[in-house]
Design an enzyme around this catalytic site. Structure first.
Site, PDB file in Angstrom:
ATOM      1  N   CYS A  33      -7.548   2.402 -10.035  1.00  0.00           N
ATOM      2  CA  CYS A  33      -8.143   3.250  -9.015  1.00  0.00           C
ATOM      3  C   CYS A  33      -8.479   2.404  -7.798  1.00  0.00           C
ATOM      4  O   CYS A  33      -8.341   1.180  -7.813  1.00  0.00           O
ATOM      5  CB  CYS A  33      -9.392   3.948  -9.549  1.00  0.00           C
ATOM      6  N   CYS A  36     -10.801  -0.479  -8.136  1.00  0.00           N
ATOM      7  CA  CYS A  36     -10.179  -1.687  -8.693  1.00  0.00           C
ATOM      8  C   CYS A  36      -9.611  -2.544  -7.566  1.00  0.00           C
ATOM      9  O   CYS A  36      -9.831  -3.759  -7.512  1.00  0.00           O
ATOM     10  CB  CYS A  36      -9.060  -1.321  -9.663  1.00  0.00           C
ATOM     11  N   ASP A 434      18.719   7.210  21.335  1.00  0.00           N
ATOM     12  CA  ASP A 434      19.548   6.489  22.295  1.00  0.00           C
ATOM     13  C   ASP A 434      20.967   6.286  21.797  1.00  0.00           C
ATOM     14  O   ASP A 434      21.789   5.703  22.491  1.00  0.00           O
ATOM     15  CB  ASP A 434      18.917   5.139  22.647  1.00  0.00           C
TER      16      ASP A 434
END
Length: 575
Positions: A33, A36, A434
């Site tokens: 998580c 952590c 471009d």
């Protein structure tokens, strides 16, 4: 192992040392998580000599900038002290292939053991009331809790030893409470004589979290395919000319200044400048343009691009991690590992998320008991608080979205500079291109055939097709397709030879013809005036023009021209 060899000046705020700062990348195992990742960051920042540390939960990578006083071994020790495992990564250009597949069998075992326990709850929605024997439920739930769920106990214990909490701790506490309460009710039924068991809750939570972890790992592996595809573009060996002799060497042994021989059809292994030869080179991996670009002495070529029809000798200017392709790979990796601005908010919230959830669970029990509620119901409600928070996606959603977005974009040829660019892209309402090749299908077709006065367009097309019969150039395929579309018989060609970077020539119907670019026209000294106006109009419309020249007793003269175009992609919006 050290990551990028680039050096940065030492941050003066961190001390007066003039030691160079190097970037080290570690793979962190055991994070579940955002709290952590935050804890690993704090552990790394406490190491003397560390200037900055960024830990990405989704990629499981820690990028650390530190002086020579903080070698990789010291950083690994700091991470392990925080309760996680740190592994040094290989060369940065090879990081994408370092992926450990998440095993599927724990998910399958969890689902197989959980379904019989949870099925009665599902059937009750349809008016079917059935319940497995409590002891059978215990037999099915126990391996899920302590065998498949052992990883949550281990990770939760590491977090406790480090003086913090994580999602694994919530999973372990919540499911253990439900499992323990169920065992209690096996021996002490409720007041109504019914065994109120919660084995299905503990088993289902563990199985669902395992499923989520497996899906997460699968998504990361799929995302890494784009990086593997980029890595696969680099040849493993190069043909180097040394002392007049060609030797094949691993590309890692090629040095700047070496002369690399590239045969037709091969990928160019290094960045460099053409010192000998002419050819067309497919650089679509860099430019997005489908048509090969003519290269001659003095032109720059990029490693990973494909040499088409002529032999080239390339003077090496960059190898390994210094090549353009390696820079692209690093840029995609950096974008995946970077934290978006919203992630900083998530990190601040996740740092206190687990303690807050635990506090709410305790308050739930206390509040329920103070209000005169049953202690069993108080525990059930506290378990609900813990279980709801267990599969928390708070810390995973943002980094997972970043690696998925950048990975899919790379697979489609779009390189995202950083996570912030990806985040703000949602506000973009106009995109300027471009290069036309970005919006087209990349399959050129003949859109017009023009003959000089006195000649027929079918004759021009037949002779051009004859010259292109043996070529694999995209324009050659377009000519042959056009001739087939018109049902023309293609004449045989004799003495055909490629003119690298210019075109092709050969004998058709007893006469010598040449077909190619304007450069070929200039070399042969052919006057384009008879078709100059048509060519200018076609080029102004974005067409590519190739010229057909016939040699006769009077010399070379213009015979016709072919104009090529590219269809717009079906999904490209038009106005």
């Amino acid at each position: 192992m050290m990551g990028s060899p680039n050096l940065w000046p030492m941050n003066t705020a961190s001390g007066p040392s003039s030691a160079p700062v190097r970037e080290t990348t570690l793979r962190i195992e055991g994070m579940t998580c955002a709290s952590c990742s935050g804890r690993v960051e704090k552990a790394l920042l406490k190491v003397p000599g560390v200037v900055s540390a960024a830990v990405n939960l989704a990629t499981e990578r820690a990028t650390v900038q530190a002086s020579g006083d903080a070698p990789a071994s010291t950083l690994q020790a700091a991470v392990e002290k925080a309760g996680y495992t740190a592994l040094a990564l290989p060369d940065p250009a090879q990081r994408a292939v370092v992926e450990t597949p998440t095993p599927w069998w724990p998910v399958a075992a969890g689902v197989a053991l959980t379904l019989p326990i949870a099925m009665p709850m599902v059937l009750s929605l349809f008016g079917v009331h059935a319940m497995l024997d409590g002891w059978l439920q215990l037999a099915l739930a126990t391996p899920v809790q302590f065998w498949l769920g052992a990883r949550f106990y281990r990770a939760g214990w590491r977090a406790l030893r480090a003086g913090s909490g994580n999602m694994d701790l919530l999973v372990a506490l919540g499911t253990s409470a439900a499992y323990g309460l169920s065992i209690y009710r096996l021996f002490v039924p409720g007041h109504d004589g019914v065994q109120h068991l919660y084995f299905e809750a503990s088993a289902a939570v563990i199985s669902l979290v395992l499923l989520g972890k497996w899906l997460e790992g699968r998504a990361k592996r799929q995302t890494a395919e784009a990086m593997r595809a980029l890595n696969a573009l680099r040849p493993a060996t190069a043909r180097v000319r040394r002392a007049g002799v060609e030797v094949e060497l691993p590309v890692e042994q090629v040095g700047v200044g070496d002369l690399v021989v590239v045969r037709p059809g091969e990928r160019i292994p290094v960045d460099g400048i053409v010192s000998e030869g002419r050819s067309d080179v497919d650089e679509s991996l860099i430019t997005g343009e489908a048509l090969p670009i003519a290269k001659a002495r003095g032109d720059r070529v990029t490693g990973g691009s494909i040499n088409a029809d002529g032999a080239l000798v390339v003077e090496t200017k960059a190898v390994g991690t210094e090549t353009t392709l390696a820079s692209i790979i690093r840029m995609v990796e950096s974008a995946q590992a970077a934290k978006a601005p919203i992630q900083r908010i998530v990190d601040r919230v996740s740092a206190v998320f687990v303690p807050v959830v635990l506090g709410i669970a305790v308050l739930t029990v206390v509040g329920w008991l103070v209000a005169g509620g049953d202690w069993e119901q108080a525990i059930v409600n506290a378990v609900a608080v813990l279980v709801i928070a267990c599969p928390c996606a708070l810390g995973l959603a943002t980094p997972a979205a970043i690696i998925a977005g950048t990975g899919v974009a790379a697979a489609h040829g779009i390189l995202i500079k950083d996570a912030e660019a990806l985040e703000v892209a949602q506000s973009v309402d106009t995109v300027a291109f471009d290069k036309t090749g970005t919006l087209t299908e990349g399959r050129p077709v003949v859109v017009e055939v023009v003959a000089v006065p006195g000649e027929h367009v079918d004759a021009v097309l037949r002779r051009a097709a004859a010259l292109q019969r043996q070529s694999t150039h995209p324009l050659a395929r377009a000519v042959l397709d056009k001739a087939g579309e018109r049902g023309l018989d293609i004449d045989p060609v004799a003495e055909a030879r490629a003119l690298p970077g210019r075109g092709v020539e050969g004998q058709v119907d007893g006469r010598r013809y040449a077909f190619g670019s304007a450069r070929l026209l200039e070399e042969l000294g052919v006057d384009r005036q008879p078709l100059a106006a048509q060519a200018e109009a076609l080029e102004a419309a974005g067409r590519t023009v190739s010229w057909l020249v016939r040699h006769d007793a009077a010399g070379a003269r213009l015979y016709g021209l072919l104009a090529f175009g590219d269809a717009v992609e079906p999904h490209a919006a038009t106005r």
